[in-house]
Design an enzyme around this catalytic site. Sequence first.
Site, PDB file in Angstrom:
ATOM      1  N   TYR A 276       0.898  -1.175   0.000  1.00  0.00           N
ATOM      2  CA  TYR A 276       0.000   0.000   0.000  1.00  0.00           C
ATOM      3  C   TYR A 276       0.920   1.204   0.000  1.00  0.00           C
ATOM      4  CZ  TYR A 276      -4.181   2.510   1.867  1.00  0.00           C
ATOM      5  OH  TYR A 276      -5.274   3.335   2.073  1.00  0.00           O
TER       6      TYR A 276
ATOM      7  N   HIS B 155      -2.201   7.553  -3.086  1.00  0.00           N
ATOM      8  CA  HIS B 155      -3.339   6.630  -2.984  1.00  0.00           C
ATOM      9  C   HIS B 155      -3.791   6.477  -1.528  1.00  0.00           C
ATOM     10  CE1 HIS B 155      -5.926   3.175  -3.568  1.00  0.00           C
ATOM     11  NE2 HIS B 155      -5.215   2.477  -2.710  1.00  0.00           N
TER      12      HIS B 155
ATOM     13  N   GLU C 191      -7.354  -1.751  -9.681  1.00  0.00           N
ATOM     14  CA  GLU C 191      -6.258  -1.060  -9.025  1.00  0.00           C
ATOM     15  C   GLU C 191      -5.065  -1.141  -9.956  1.00  0.00           C
ATOM     16  OE1 GLU C 191      -5.827  -2.692  -5.033  1.00  0.00           O
ATOM     17  OE2 GLU C 191      -7.147  -1.119  -4.263  1.00  0.00           O
TER      18      GLU C 191
ATOM     19  N   GLU D  89      -1.561  -1.395 -10.572  1.00  0.00           N
ATOM     20  CA  GLU D  89      -0.394  -1.774  -9.776  1.00  0.00           C
ATOM     21  C   GLU D  89       0.666  -2.381 -10.673  1.00  0.00           C
ATOM     22  OE1 GLU D  89      -0.951  -3.966  -6.164  1.00  0.00           O
ATOM     23  OE2 GLU D  89      -2.987  -3.202  -5.829  1.00  0.00           O
TER      24      GLU D  89
ATOM     25  N   SER E 211      -7.163 -11.118  -9.417  1.00  0.00           N
ATOM     26  CA  SER E 211      -6.102 -10.155  -9.688  1.00  0.00           C
ATOM     27  C   SER E 211      -5.449 -10.602 -10.989  1.00  0.00           C
ATOM     28  CB  SER E 211      -5.052 -10.141  -8.570  1.00  0.00           C
ATOM     29  OG  SER E 211      -5.653  -9.906  -7.313  1.00  0.00           O
TER      30      SER E 211
HETATM   31 MN    MN Z   1      -4.124  -3.756  -4.181  1.00  0.00          MN
END
Ligand code: MN
Length: 430
Positions: free
Chosen positions: A137, A142, A208, A210, A266
């Site tokens: 994180y 964010h 998200e 990433e 994911s």
């Molecule tokens: Mn995440």
Amino acid sequence: MTITANDPDRTSWLHVDKNSDFPIQNIPFGVFLTRDDIITIGTRIGDTAIDLGALHQLGYFDGIPLTDDIFLQDTLNDFIADGRKTWRAVRKRIAEIFDSKNEALKNNKKHKEIVLFRLDEIEMQLPVHVGDYTDFYSSKEHATNVGSMFRDPENALMPNWLHIPVGYHGRSSSIIPSGIPIHRPQGQSLPNGAKKPVFGPSKLVDFELEMAFITTDANDLGEPIPVDEAEEYIFGLVLFNDWSARDIQKWEYVPLGPFLAKNFASSMSPWIVTLDALEPFRVAGPKPLKPQLSYLKYTGKKSFDIQLEVAIRPKEAKETVVSRSNFKYMYWNMSQQLAHHTVNGCPVNSGDMMGSGTISGLTPDSYGSMLEITWKGEKPIKMKDGSKRKFIEDYDTVILRGHCEKDGTRIGFGQVTTQLLPVFNSKKKK
Ligand code: MN
């Protein structure tokens, strides 16, 4: 240290488009099914996929200590476990085989027929068996945005945030390769103003933006990895869409963090771009806002300038780019994440995957999730087809892309593409 496979002046006898993510300086690794239904480890130059299992059988890797079946596998885990020296030797050899000046394979029609594939002849698979998946994180922007929305704008960052690369243990069973559609998840949520939760399809499905790094066998139980050695254990990176259900998340995340809001899917891009290939794109990271404990203090440049974008493609419509961000915005870098992850002695294995956390920049057009871009849905965005979006709708396809560019060399990740289907209907399936 010079990585010869990165030589910017090298060209390949294979055709490479000017704006390709995959010039001969990239040499990523992936796993694919061939036209003969054989699974193999491969690489890619331009739009040509290269069967490394076949190349090895034909003797092109002679002189490099590799087991006979190292590339004839359905995951990269064993190859990754061989360590950085081997990855380097193999990338170097591949660069030599496909160098414009080397005519050995170029002039061997029979070998080329065995080794080379067009992209439409192969099917990309998940490149690694992910044993453990951790999600960090680590974007301050964010964490600040989410803290402002879910808690208090005055104290958006939790007191630990500037001291710890905050993370949680995710679930590897739902990590999927690009191209596999997912279903809208169902779960519990607490509607605004309600006293009891309701059950149903998530109304706030989100992406998200990433990146994730893949590790090799790094340490034994009890053994921490020093921050300045951490990169030796990072094989490479992929684009990573860590799907999230914001309504489920908001109700369930206290006190232990995300659970079912995050583990339904994911998606990862299929080609792992090695840390070696990213070497020319190192940059300094953000300056610490508070002093960091010594095990997190690093030397040198440990951030990477990787341009990222997210597009949404509604059903039967053109895509709209909804965000442009950059991996270099991350407050905590990968070395700090890995040092922190192992400082208590937690073992990290070959094929483990570490998500960066959503990568947001300072401005709304660089935010890495719809939650932030539309500010909880309060500011819907307009799509090219005239429709509006607060979150992801059924049949939307979400596409993440990423690449680095410097002095005329472009190294990219291709894309990770996932379509969201309606809630799973068990009756329909029968
Ligand atoms: Mn995440």
